[in-house]
Design an enzyme around this catalytic site. Structure first.
Site, PDB file in Angstrom:
ATOM      1  N   GLU A 138      -8.833  88.117  28.275  1.00  0.00           N
ATOM      2  CA  GLU A 138      -7.599  87.809  28.998  1.00  0.00           C
ATOM      3  C   GLU A 138      -6.516  88.883  28.899  1.00  0.00           C
ATOM      4  OE1 GLU A 138      -7.408  85.290  30.949  1.00  0.00           O
ATOM      5  OE2 GLU A 138      -9.208  84.210  30.330  1.00  0.00           O
ATOM      6  N   SER A 517      -4.166  16.341  34.382  1.00  0.00           N
ATOM      7  CA  SER A 517      -4.157  15.306  33.337  1.00  0.00           C
ATOM      8  C   SER A 517      -4.285  15.855  31.926  1.00  0.00           C
ATOM      9  CB  SER A 517      -5.285  14.298  33.591  1.00  0.00           C
ATOM     10  OG  SER A 517      -5.060  13.604  34.800  1.00  0.00           O
TER      11      SER A 517
END
Length: 769
Positions: A138, A517
């Site tokens: 690089e 219920s």
């Protein structure tokens, strides 16, 4: 005297516009003082001054003006770019990044959330050869320049003039780091200028070693891997210090183009890139010829590690655990301040309360119950249609829109005979469906085989162990099951629907349905707390003041004038429940349900129909409510997260639950909870709910042949919801069935049929023998 000018001499001089700004020669009528000065100044000397101004001073002024404007522009660009540079770069902390892992109570991996893998490494721990490999790949002059390399920029400029594009950027490691930190990867002049300025700034506040350390830990290496240490582990299953020279060169070549130079997906390009880097290192004198030859000829051994095996899959539970962890971190100010949004990348280990055996049973039971309901209500026909004799490409496109759901594979009918049908399964595969494999649909629809299936129909099929196909369909009805421990509220099993891929909505936690219920025991518990007993008589006669829609009763269920509380619950009398609610006070019962049983206030209206369960509740909320009856009257809160550990095994938090304790409670003084129901109330309610199973609406549970179970059925108006809430002293289980669009379930699909059947099948395998 007057001064005479030779215009021929001056006409060829530049910058004539400056003449207008110079003083004119003195006229004859000037004052005496000026005449003396004018007499002393020779005319040729004045001419030389004007020529000097034209030739030298004017260009200098123009240059200074241009320099001032350029400096001002650069300064403005600097002020515009510099604020985006993080202030704490000198102390930037790069934490370990690993997905968050979910484990059940037995330590089996259930799932992971998060995709990035990053393991930071210090500069002093990085091998020198690896540093040189990055520099060769690089930026060979990294330790010499001050943020940008003039040689590299010169090459980029020549390439720009030659090609007209920014194919070569001339970026240094510092510039790449800046771009990785705060800039976008888009190639343009503006970004390049920003890189230059920020690189200078970065070099001014950080040392070269700090810059390289940030670079090697932040750079992307493909396959969701960031940093050299994570890359070494991902591709070679090694630590950085154990990498060979060839492996170092290969990894150093990846960041330039991770998709092209990847050693796993493109090994040939990766080897070419490796050889190029080794050549550079050899030319620079960083390696000798022998090292070069050995590394150049080394085989490429990179391979991705095997993904962690999901030992136990429960997607509804996994998603709920992820949500609860995020919510827990937000509530804890210390944890939120420390980790913030990094909880999914900090490698936490989350242990939840799910029992693997109970969860497997729950998932099988819910799927079987929904399949059974779907079969009872007939075959609905094809999911989609396509023109007969369509191309394979068109059929593949249609099949892609109907993915496989729980081993139910989509197929397209090609042709149909008297006893067999030819199917297209996708990707050129074909199969045969026999008439016997569709017998259940033929019997219910009363259609012949060749009328049931026609060319172009998209249907669902399953394969048995011998590879024989059977016709099936994806149930539209949904269901949920929750099982918790009544002692502390630990969630042992949870299923939120038929299939998580088909629908991610968790009905066990997020659905607000009418409990019907199953809410009546809460109303009757309020009465028992007020001094009523299970033998207290209440009015069950019809009243004109009470109006609500109810399903048609059978003759044997006609309301009577007086009925005991026990039989009112066992027979699930609606009139009696409403009358009792009005006698107790609607607001008082609502407050009782909210404070003692944990029902949300916004979903619990103070209306007479509250006695019939017209409020909204989820199966998990109903399980928490019924846990009061199972544990002796203690208000436990259902919980899922048992322990949270960091990547190093340190317990970050251990959210201890509140435990229901009736005897020998001195060992848990801090997390013991008080009663919300008197023992007398709990004892009577247990006895009554056991009778519901023995002689009441839940008598289908008698097939279990147990006398230690209790519960209550529930069916909402027009049979839109079917419930059963039941418990054993060691387990509370709630089951629910219904449609997401509140469509009625149909005849004979009440709580005592659909939901209770699911509950019975689960308890048969879950309860201790």
């Amino acid at each position: 005297m007057s001064i005479q000018y030779n215009q021929d001499v001056l006409s060829h001089l530049p910058y004539d516009w400056w003449l207008s700004s110079l003083p004119n020669p003195l006229p004859d009528d000037s004052p005496k003082l000026f005449k003396i000065w004018s007499f002393a100044l020779p005319s040729m000397w004045w001419l030389w001054v004007r020529q000097a101004i034209r030739l030298f001073i004017a260009p200098i002024i123009l240059f200074l003006n241009g320099l001032f404007i350029t400096t001002l522009g650069i300064f403005a660009l600097y002020l515009w770019v510099i604020p985006i540079l993080p202030e704490n770069l000198a102390t930037t902390y790069l934490p370990l990044q690993r997905p968050i892992s979910i484990y059940n109570a037995e330590g089996l991996l259930m799932g992971q959330f998060g995709s990035q893998y990053r393991t930071p490494i210090r500069y002093i721990d990085t091998p020198p050869l690896l540093i040189k490999a990055f520099l060769a790949a690089e930026d060979t002059r990294f330790f010499e320049h001050h943020g940008f390399d003039m040689r590299g920029l010169g090459r980029a400029a020549v390439n720009l003039l030659d090609t007209g594009g920014l194919s070569q950027g001339g970026s240094t490691i510092t510039m790449q780091l800046v771009r990785n930190l705060v800039l976008s990867p888009v190639k343009n002049i503006q970004r390049k200028l920003s890189e230059l300025i920020l690189s200078l700034r970065l070099e001014a506040i950080l040392s070269k070693q700090q810059i390289f350390e940030l670079y090697q830990n932040r750079i992307f290496f493909g396959h969701n891997t960031y940093g050299i240490a994570a890359a070494a582990s991902t591709y070679y299953n090694k630590k950085v210090k154990d990498l060979s020279l060839a492996q170092m060169a290969t990894l150093a070549g990846i960041p330039q183009a991770p998709s092209i130079h990847n050693p796993v997906t493109h090994p040939k390009q990766a080897i070419e890139r490796r050889v190029h880097i080794l050549n550079r290192m050899l030319k620079l004198g960083w390696i000798n010829k022998q090292q070069y030859e050995t590394a150049k000829e080394a085989p490429e051994e990179a391979k991705l590690p095997e993904p962690p095996t999901i030992e136990f899959n429960a997607p509804y539970v996994q998603e709920l655990a992820r949500y609860r962890v995020r919510k827990f971190f937000k509530k804890s100010s210390k944890l939120h301040e420390r980790y913030g949004k990094s909880i999914y990348t900090s490698g936490f280990k989350i242990t939840i309360t799910i029992d693997s055996e109970l969860q497997k049973i729950a998932q099988q039971v819910v799927a079987s119950a929904l399949f059974a309901y779907d079969r009872r209500h007939g075959y609905r026909g094809p999911e989609a249609k396509i023109k007969p004799r369509s191309s394979n490409r068109a059929m593949d496109k249609l099949l892609a829109q109907h993915p496989t759901i729980k081993n139910m594979e989509a197929a397209i009918v090609l042709w149909v005979g008297r006893k067999t049908a030819r199917l297209y399964l996708g990707a050129g595969q074909k199969a045969t469906l026999s008439k016997s494999g569709a017998y259940w649909a033929i019997r219910q629809t009363r259609k012949s085989f060749h009328r049931l299936l026609r060319p172009g129909y998209l249907i669902r099929v399953t394969k048995n162990n011998r590879g024989i196909l059977s016709l099936t369909q994806v149930p539209k009805v949904e269901g949920a099951l929750v099982a918790i421990s009544p002692k502390d509220g630990a969630i042992k099993a949870l299923v939120g629907g038929f299939d998580f891929k088909h629908s991610q909505f968790n009905r066990a936690v997020s659905a607000g349905r009418s409990p019907a219920s199953t809410f009546k025991p809460i109303v009757y518990a309020a009465a028992l707390e007020r001094g009523y007993t299970d033998s207290s008589l209440i009015d069950d006669a019809k009243s004109n003041k009470i109006r609500w829609k109810r399903r048609r009763r059978k003759k044997k269920d006609k309301p009577v004038r007086q009925i005991s509380i026990r039989m009112a619950i066992v027979k699930s009398r609606n009139f009696a429940a409403v009358k009792l609610l009005k006698d107790l006070g609607i607001k008082k019962v609502r407050k009782f349900a909210i404070e003692r049983f944990g029902f949300p206030p916004k979903q619990t209206p103070a209306v007479p129909s509250l006695a019939l369960g017209t409020n909204q509740a989820s199966p998990l909320q109903m399980a928490g409510a019924y846990a009061r009856f199972a544990n002796g009257g203690f208000k436990v809160k259902p919980y899922l997260i048992a322990r949270i550990e960091d990547p190093y095994g340190k317990v970050v938090t251990h959210p201890l639950p509140f435990i229901a304790c009736r005897r020998n409670c001195r060992t848990i003084p801090k997390h013991r909870i008080k009663r919300v129901l008197r023992s007398r109330t709990v004892h009577m309610m247990r006895s009554i709910l056991k009778d519901v199973v023995l002689i009441g609406t839940g008598k289908r549970a008698r097939v279990l042949k147990r006398n230690d179970i209790a519960g209550k059925t529930g069916t909402s108006n027009q049979v839109r919801d079917a419930w059963f809430c039941g418990f054993h002293h060691s387990l509370v289980v709630v089951t629910w069935m219904g449609f997401d669009d509140f469509k009625p379930l149909g005849n004979n699909e009440m709580g005592g049929q659909s939901a209770l059947g699911m509950w019975v099948h689960f308890m048969r395998k879950a309860l201790p023998k």
